[in-house]
Design a protein around this motif. Structure first.
Motif, PDB file in Angstrom:
ATOM      1  N   SER A 308       0.865  -1.184   0.000  1.00  0.00           N
ATOM      2  CA  SER A 308       0.000   0.000   0.000  1.00  0.00           C
ATOM      3  C   SER A 308       0.896   1.227   0.000  1.00  0.00           C
ATOM      4  O   SER A 308       1.948   1.235   0.655  1.00  0.00           O
ATOM      5  CB  SER A 308      -0.910   0.011   1.226  1.00  0.00           C
ATOM      6  N   ALA A 334      -5.054   5.504   4.944  1.00  0.00           N
ATOM      7  CA  ALA A 334      -6.305   5.368   4.200  1.00  0.00           C
ATOM      8  C   ALA A 334      -6.242   4.183   3.238  1.00  0.00           C
ATOM      9  O   ALA A 334      -7.222   3.441   3.073  1.00  0.00           O
ATOM     10  CB  ALA A 334      -6.600   6.666   3.445  1.00  0.00           C
ATOM     11  N   LYS A 337      -6.687   1.091   5.223  1.00  0.00           N
ATOM     12  CA  LYS A 337      -8.050   0.975   5.738  1.00  0.00           C
ATOM     13  C   LYS A 337      -9.032   0.568   4.647  1.00  0.00           C
ATOM     14  O   LYS A 337     -10.029  -0.136   4.913  1.00  0.00           O
ATOM     15  CB  LYS A 337      -8.468   2.308   6.372  1.00  0.00           C
ATOM     16  N   GLN A 338      -8.760   0.977   3.419  1.00  0.00           N
ATOM     17  CA  GLN A 338      -9.695   0.718   2.319  1.00  0.00           C
ATOM     18  C   GLN A 338      -9.400  -0.585   1.571  1.00  0.00           C
ATOM     19  O   GLN A 338      -9.891  -0.794   0.464  1.00  0.00           O
ATOM     20  CB  GLN A 338      -9.701   1.903   1.353  1.00  0.00           C
ATOM     21  N   GLY A 339      -8.599  -1.454   2.169  1.00  0.00           N
ATOM     22  CA  GLY A 339      -8.433  -2.783   1.575  1.00  0.00           C
ATOM     23  C   GLY A 339      -7.023  -3.176   1.188  1.00  0.00           C
ATOM     24  O   GLY A 339      -6.804  -4.296   0.721  1.00  0.00           O
ATOM     25  N   MET A 344      -3.000   5.856  -2.447  1.00  0.00           N
ATOM     26  CA  MET A 344      -3.921   6.918  -2.063  1.00  0.00           C
ATOM     27  C   MET A 344      -3.159   8.242  -2.087  1.00  0.00           C
ATOM     28  O   MET A 344      -1.965   8.297  -1.757  1.00  0.00           O
ATOM     29  CB  MET A 344      -4.492   6.676  -0.673  1.00  0.00           C
TER      30      MET A 344
END
Length: 349
Positions: A308, A334, A337-339, A344
């Motif tokens: 990420s 973020a 948290k979003q997968g 991001m």
């Protein structure tokens, strides 16, 4: 003879310390360690010629002890060069007996042909070979130069063996101590596992980049679920995976950029003077590359991993370092948290 023996040993040991202290002072580490050791041992051999030991009609010197160490540890080209230099001082400056040096040269040649191939610890090899070297050396001096009494032969043998043991032990200890100091200072700014810059160097690099460049991109790259890999495969395998990821990320660094290892499984990439769009495309290329790469757990097993990525971007209107770092950190959070397995970024403008 005892006083001369002590002076020789003190000279050699203090010389080893001075050499290491000088190279540590001027540049903490040497690029060519073989050349450094060759210069050191050659110099100490020459210094040993200054304080000879007189045994009857024979003038002996401990110059061969540094030469034995040189022949045990170094490369052939440096050995040959050192022998030539020592001979120049031995024969032309100090005018010692030529036959003695020829005997030494013959023995050191045999030493070179045999000792490096003996599969035992170096300390044992050095002690045993030095003892044997000294005995044969004195026997040959007795045969070809001048008779030497048994008592003198035994005394010199004991002195030589003690000197060799002491010198090799001090040499190895000093080498380890200074290597440790050098590594300690090096790893203040470098990660010992990957050899990438650590957070201290990251902070310096960002400061410098912010001063010199209008735009700076910061990518925080975190390996997804790395704790799970560590728990399942063990920390040694985890370290190998970290190194593989570091090598992959290194292949994606644009010109002028630099990669750092921030924490255990987190890397930071700082790139001056690229646009925001280029930054996003770079981050996506890195994410894709990691996702499509097979990482080796051992010689037969591979696994897939993902990362990420959070992006922080400095512009003229947004140029406070801590804010940009916080932005990248928030974007990384973020993405997690979003997968995970995604990038991001905050919109520009």
């Amino acid at each position: 003879m005892i006083l001369k023996f002590i002076l020789n040993i003190a000279l050699i040991i203090s010389g080893i310390y001075v050499f290491y202290r000088l190279q540590y002072y001027f540049r903490k580490g040497v690029k060519n360690k073989n050349l450094f050791q060759s210069v050191m041992m050659t110099t100490l051999a020459i210094f040993s010629l200054i304080i000879p030991l007189y045994i009857g009609d024979v003038t002996l010197s401990f110059y061969y002890i540094p030469m034995l160490l040189l022949f045990l540890y170094n490369k052939i080209q440096y050995k040959l060069l050192s022998v030539v230099i020592v001979f120049m001082f031995y024969y032309f400056l100090f005018q010692y007996d030529l036959v003695q040096f020829i005997i030494f040269l013959a023995l050191i040649t045999v030493y070179q042909l045999i000792v490096p191939f003996i599969k035992t610890p170096k300390m044992s090899v050095t002690i045993l070979s030095s003892g044997l070297f000294t005995v044969i050396y004195l026997i040959l001096l007795y045969a070809f130069v001048t008779p030497i009494s048994d008592k003198t032969l035994v005394a010199f043998f004991i002195f030589s063996l003690c000197a060799t043991i002491l010198v090799i032990k001090v040499y190895e200890d000093i080498d380890k101590i200074f290597t440790h100091f050098i590594n300690q200072e090096k790893y203040q700014y470098y990660d010992s596992l990957t050899s990438l810059g650590n957070v201290r160097m990251l902070d310096r690099f960002i400061d410098d980049a912010f001063k010199k460049n209008e735009t700076v991109s910061i990518l925080l790259i975190d390996i997804d679920n790395f704790k799970l890999f560590n728990d399942m495969q063990g920390y040694e395998t985890g370290d190998q995976l970290i190194k593989q990821v570091a090598r992959l990320l290194n292949n994606h660094i644009p010109t002028g950029g630099k990669l750092f290892r921030s924490t255990g499984e987190e890397f930071s990439m700082v790139i001056p003077d690229i646009s925001f769009d280029q930054t996003v495309r770079l981050a996506e290329a890195i994410r894709n590359a990691v996702e499509s790469t097979k990482f080796h757990v051992d010689n037969t097993h591979v696994i897939n991993m993902t990362v990420s990525i959070g992006i922080g971007f400095k512009t003229e209107n947004k140029n406070v370092k801590k804010d940009i770092i916080r932005e990248a950190d928030n974007m990384l959070f973020a993405a997690k948290k979003q997968g995970q397995n995604r990038i991001m970024f905050a919109p520009i403008g």
